[in-house]
Scaffold this motif. Structure first.
Motif, short mmCIF file in Angstrom:
data_model
loop_
_atom_site.label_atom_id
_atom_site.label_comp_id
_atom_site.label_asym_id
_atom_site.label_seq_id
_atom_site.Cartn_x
_atom_site.Cartn_y
_atom_site.Cartn_z
N ARG A 28 0.86 -1.18 0.00
CA ARG A 28 0.00 0.00 0.00
C ARG A 28 0.90 1.22 0.00
NH1 ARG A 28 -2.12 3.74 3.24
NH2 ARG A 28 -1.19 2.96 5.15
N VAL A 29 0.85 1.99 -1.08
CA VAL A 29 1.65 3.21 -1.17
C VAL A 29 1.02 4.23 -0.25
CG1 VAL A 29 2.51 5.02 -2.68
CG2 VAL A 29 2.23 2.70 -3.56
N THR A 30 1.79 4.78 0.63
CA THR A 30 1.27 5.83 1.51
C THR A 30 1.52 7.18 0.85
OG1 THR A 30 3.32 6.22 2.74
CG2 THR A 30 1.91 4.39 3.49
N GLU A 31 0.91 8.17 1.36
CA GLU A 31 1.11 9.53 0.85
C GLU A 31 2.31 10.19 1.50
OE1 GLU A 31 -0.57 10.86 -1.72
OE2 GLU A 31 -1.43 8.85 -1.82
N GLU A 32 2.96 9.45 2.39
CA GLU A 32 4.04 10.06 3.17
C GLU A 32 5.40 9.87 2.51
OE1 GLU A 32 5.83 9.96 7.68
OE2 GLU A 32 4.36 8.48 7.09
N ASN A 33 6.11 10.98 2.38
CA ASN A 33 7.51 10.95 1.97
C ASN A 33 8.36 11.12 3.22
OD1 ASN A 33 7.13 10.66 -0.83
ND2 ASN A 33 6.68 12.83 -1.00
N VAL A 34 9.49 10.42 3.25
CA VAL A 34 10.36 10.48 4.43
C VAL A 34 11.76 10.88 3.99
CG1 VAL A 34 9.00 8.76 5.68
CG2 VAL A 34 10.98 8.03 4.34
N PRO A 35 12.55 11.43 4.91
CA PRO A 35 13.92 11.82 4.56
C PRO A 35 14.85 10.62 4.46
CG PRO A 35 13.49 12.30 6.88
CD PRO A 35 12.19 11.81 6.27
N PHE A 36 16.02 10.87 3.91
CA PHE A 36 17.05 9.86 3.69
C PHE A 36 17.32 9.01 4.93
CE2 PHE A 36 21.51 8.58 3.93
CZ PHE A 36 21.69 7.92 2.72
N ASP A 37 17.53 9.64 6.07
CA ASP A 37 17.92 8.87 7.26
C ASP A 37 16.80 7.94 7.74
OD1 ASP A 37 16.46 11.10 8.13
OD2 ASP A 37 17.53 11.19 10.04
N THR A 38 15.55 8.32 7.56
CA THR A 38 14.45 7.43 7.94
C THR A 38 14.39 6.23 7.01
OG1 THR A 38 13.15 9.24 8.85
CG2 THR A 38 11.94 7.26 8.23
N ALA A 39 14.50 6.47 5.72
CA ALA A 39 14.41 5.38 4.74
C ALA A 39 15.59 4.43 4.80
CB ALA A 39 14.28 5.96 3.33
N THR A 40 16.76 4.94 5.05
CA THR A 40 17.96 4.14 4.90
C THR A 40 18.50 3.55 6.20
OG1 THR A 40 19.46 6.03 5.11
CG2 THR A 40 18.66 5.45 2.88
N SER A 41 18.08 4.07 7.33
CA SER A 41 18.73 3.58 8.55
C SER A 41 17.83 3.46 9.76
CB SER A 41 19.92 4.47 8.90
OG SER A 41 19.50 5.79 9.14
N LYS A 42 16.59 3.80 9.65
CA LYS A 42 15.68 3.66 10.78
C LYS A 42 14.92 2.35 10.62
CE LYS A 42 12.25 6.18 13.40
NZ LYS A 42 11.38 7.35 13.44
N MET A 43 14.95 1.52 11.62
CA MET A 43 14.29 0.21 11.54
C MET A 43 12.79 0.37 11.74
SD MET A 43 16.54 -1.99 10.76
CE MET A 43 15.74 -3.54 11.14
N GLU A 44 12.08 0.61 10.67
CA GLU A 44 10.63 0.75 10.73
C GLU A 44 10.00 -0.53 10.20
OE1 GLU A 44 8.49 4.11 9.65
OE2 GLU A 44 10.00 5.53 10.29
N ALA A 45 9.49 -1.34 11.08
CA ALA A 45 8.88 -2.61 10.70
C ALA A 45 7.64 -2.36 9.85
CB ALA A 45 8.52 -3.41 11.94
N GLY A 46 7.48 -3.19 8.82
CA GLY A 46 6.28 -3.13 8.01
C GLY A 46 6.32 -2.18 6.84
#
Length: 168
Positions: A28-46
């Motif tokens: 499911r594509v969300t409408e939320e864009n996230v910065p580099f550090d969130t996408a590449t190094s934050k462990m966000e399950a799911g």
């Protein structure tokens, strides 16, 4: 900063096709864009995160859902585009990559604690020129592989689209 994530880079395709090509469907594509550090190094399950970098779609995959299929002994890939899968695990001192051309594995190498623990295919020419610190390959090694093979470089200004994964 320690890196504990995986990523896939797929050439000449859009994020939807790139995700399907590495076995990530029903997102499911969300409408939320996230910065580099969130996408590449934050462990966000799911979640996985995508962005376009020139001719390449980046897929950052903290749960190894796509990379697990690509870097294992029997890689599963559904695209004929060039694909690079990378693993960063500073906690376990494990780093590696798998390179595909025309849907076929060309090279895979995984290091743990500075030693090769898995490999397939002949070393790529760029591997002969890479220098490692005394402790072995690390995040710099993985980012050098990414830069050399895809021309994608660390860009802290990149924003990534968040995709929610289906329940397992």
């Amino acid at each position: 900063m320690g890196w504990n994530t995986t990523a896939v880079f797929v050439e000449n395709t859009d994020p939807t096709a790139a995700l399907a090509g590495v076995g990530l469907t029903d997102l499911r594509v969300t409408e939320e864009n996230v910065p580099f550090d969130t996408a590449t190094s934050k462990m966000e399950a799911g979640f996985v995160f995508t962005a376009q970098s020139g001719a390449w779609t980046e897929i950052w995959d903290p749960e190894l859902r796509a990379v697990g299929r690509l870097i294992g002994a029997e890689p599963t890939i559904e695209t004929t585009h060039r694909v690079l899968a990378v693993v960063f695990s500073s906690v376990a001192s494990t780093y590696g990559f798998a390179w595909f051309e025309a849907g076929q594995l060309v090279r895979r190498v995984v290091y743990a604690d500075g030693e090769v623990v898995d490999q397939a295919g002949d070393p790529l020419p760029m591997e002969a020129t890479m220098e490692f610190p005394s402790w072995g390959p690390d995040e710099d090694f993985v980012f050098e592989v990414v830069k050399t093979l895809t021309d994608c470089d660390v860009d802290y200004s990149t924003t990534y689209r968040r995709h929610e994964l289906p329940e397992r």
